[in-house]
Design an enzyme around this catalytic site. Structure first.
Site, PDB file in Angstrom:
ATOM      1  CB  VAL A   1      -1.013   0.022   1.170  1.00 19.67           C
ATOM      2  CG1 VAL A   1      -1.942  -1.175   1.101  1.00 19.67           C
ATOM      3  CG2 VAL A   1      -0.317   0.077   2.513  1.00 19.67           C
ATOM      4  CG  ASP A   2      -0.650   4.576  -2.262  1.00 16.36           C
ATOM      5  OD1 ASP A   2      -1.472   4.619  -1.316  1.00 16.36           O
ATOM      6  OD2 ASP A   2      -0.983   4.814  -3.434  1.00 16.36           O
ATOM      7  CB  ALA A   3       1.516   8.048   1.165  1.00 20.47           C
TER       8      ALA A   3
ATOM      9  CB  ILE B   1      -5.299   2.610  -2.041  1.00 22.51           C
ATOM     10  CG1 ILE B   1      -4.487   3.671  -2.785  1.00 22.51           C
ATOM     11  CG2 ILE B   1      -6.496   3.223  -1.332  1.00 22.51           C
ATOM     12  CD1 ILE B   1      -5.263   4.386  -3.879  1.00 22.51           C
TER      13      ILE B   1
END
Length: 142
Positions: free
Chosen positions: A15-17, A20
């Protein structure tokens, strides 16, 4: 129709910042789907590699429909798309396992190369044998 389904759980490192799944990880999910297909139907990379062939991806199309998040269980449906030309095409649907919501659709195309990485205009004999086993009506067209 030749199709498999692979379940996977989204890991924290995917997941990213924004919390998601980062878009690039979907390419890995497609690979997971192809490997599941290969195990189930006997069309693995090693079969072709031992016969002296490679199958690089030359085209990939992804369409993102909804975000997946950390901890989600996803299902990667991988469907073989028959072709009368020497290539391997797959269609994919990635769904949320619980809600069945569509997350992503995709398609990949692979071609055959020899040991010197030169494009092959005829399918390898081992692939033709695979087609004759699983898709006898298609193999007669080639």
């Amino acid at each position: 129709m030749l199709q498999t389904t692979k379940q996977l759980t989204v890991r924290f490192c995917e997941v990213d910042a924004m919390h998601i799944v980062w878009h690039g990880h979907y390419v890995k999910y497609l690979e997971d789907g192809r490997e599941e297909f290969a195990r189930h139907y006997g069309l693995g990379y090693y079969l072709l590699e031992r016969a002296g062939y490679g199958i690089p991806i030359v085209e990939m199309e992804l369409s993102y429909k909804k975000s997946a998040r950390y901890g989600d269980t996803l299902e990667v449906e991988t469907r073989y798309v028959p072709s009368a030309t020497p290539r391997i095409c797959f269609d994919y649907r990635i769904r949320h396992a619980d809600t069945r919501q569509l997350i992503c659709t995709a398609r990949t195309t692979q071609v055959f190369t020899n040991a010197q990485h030169q494009l092959q205009l005829l399918p390898p004999p081992c692939f033709t044998e695979w087609q004759q086993h699983w898709l006898p009506s298609l193999a007669s067209l080639v």
